[in-house]
Design a protein around this motif. Structure first.
Motif, PDB file in Angstrom:
ATOM      1  N   ASP A  44      51.042  26.661  22.603  1.00  0.00           N
ATOM      2  CA  ASP A  44      50.282  26.349  21.386  1.00  0.00           C
ATOM      3  C   ASP A  44      51.104  26.447  20.115  1.00  0.00           C
ATOM      4  N   VAL A  47      53.751  21.660  17.981  1.00  0.00           N
ATOM      5  CA  VAL A  47      52.869  20.652  17.380  1.00  0.00           C
ATOM      6  C   VAL A  47      53.592  19.315  17.363  1.00  0.00           C
ATOM      7  N   ARG A  74      49.150  19.913  20.737  1.00  0.00           N
ATOM      8  CA  ARG A  74      48.381  19.676  19.504  1.00  0.00           C
ATOM      9  C   ARG A  74      48.982  18.483  18.768  1.00  0.00           C
ATOM     10  N   GLU A  76      48.908  16.193  15.246  1.00  0.00           N
ATOM     11  CA  GLU A  76      48.517  15.982  13.854  1.00  0.00           C
ATOM     12  C   GLU A  76      48.947  14.588  13.422  1.00  0.00           C
TER      13      GLU A  76
END
Length: 280
Positions: A44, A47, A74, A76
């Protein structure tokens, strides 16, 4: 342990030693391999970040979303516009430098907002020797980490790493940003980028794998890989594409009998410089 396995382990250990990383992520094979390595190493604390702009085809953005889901990292998405830069719009020999500087600047700003200290990109060991690559100067100036380059991972080895992680993009052809279809010296405009994107979407519907539609100020020059030239000469394709590209605003539609070549509208030594980190 094979050479590829040793390099994979070294790159993963490199990333694992960091508090967290943000990967400049296009969904191409290079940045996808880095994202997979980062997620493997940091979970985690890794990113993936994709910069959305007029030069990124919508289909590539959707691919980036899909591959991020495959990896489980993750994801973005930030938005900006290269067209706000007069230096980029001018489209000189250093267009890719200006583009990469802005794009990586968005990555660095996002990383700061997330409390992440390291930004990585997908530059691989083959890239520095691949001709005129002004974008690499931006990577160096902004102190962006390139784990594939740092551990001497070649393009062929990148694809092997992608296969190791079962990524669907392991064999994906390189994809440069849409501005690479516009000849050096001809201004990059939103209208040109839009019609190029629509033209290439049409060609893609015919099942072509490696191709470009170059925009020579109203003349569309279609390049397809040499092994696909015969299909591109079929009457149905020729007539349909000529009609549809004319509707998009192209005055003339041509097929380049040399076939697909990187950087064919750029300086003689320049390859499609965004292919690995815009990612490609």
């Amino acid at each position: 342990m094979t050479t590829v396995e040793a390099k994979l382990e070294a790159a993963r250990d490199d990333l694992a030693a960091r508090d967290g990383v943000l990967v400049a992520f296009s969904g191409g094979v290079d940045s996808s391999a880095v994202a997979a390595l980062a997620h493997d190493a940091l979970g985690d604390d890794a990113v993936a970040c994709t910069a959305k702009s007029e030069t990124l085809p919508e289909a590539e953005l959707e691919d980036a979303r899909r591959v991020a889901d495959e990896i489980g990292i993750r994801h973005e998405i930030v938005s900006f516009s290269e067209l706000e830069s007069d230096a980029f719009v001018e489209n000189d020999d250093d267009r890719c430098y200006h583009c990469r500087t802005m794009r990586l600047g968005e990555m660095l700003e996002t990383a700061r907002s997330l409390g992440v200290s390291t930004v990585c990109d997908g530059t691989n060991a083959d890239d520095p020797g691949a001709g005129h690559r002004p974008g690499l100067q931006a990577v160096e100036e902004l102190d962006v980490h390139s784990p594939l380059l740092a551990h001497d991972v070649t393009k062929e080895e990148v694809r092997a790493i992608a296969e190791h992680y079962d990524l669907s993009v392991a064999d994906k052809p390189s994809m440069a940003c849409l501005s690479s279809r516009i000849p050096t010296g001809l201004e990059v405009t939103e209208d040109r980028l839009t019609r190029i994107e629509r033209a290439e979407a049409l060609v893609r519907q015919w099942g072509f794998d490696q191709f470009r539609v170059r925009d020579h100020d109203g003349l569309a020059r279609i390049e397809v890989s040499p092994d696909e030239l015969d299909r591109a000469l079929e009457r149905e394709f020729v007539e349909t594409v000529r009609a549809e590209l004319s509707k998009l605003g192209f005055d003339h539609v041509t097929l380049d009998l040399h076939g697909y070549r990187t950087g064919s509208v750029s300086p003689e030594t320049e390859s499609d410089a965004a292919e690995s980190s815009s990612d490609d």
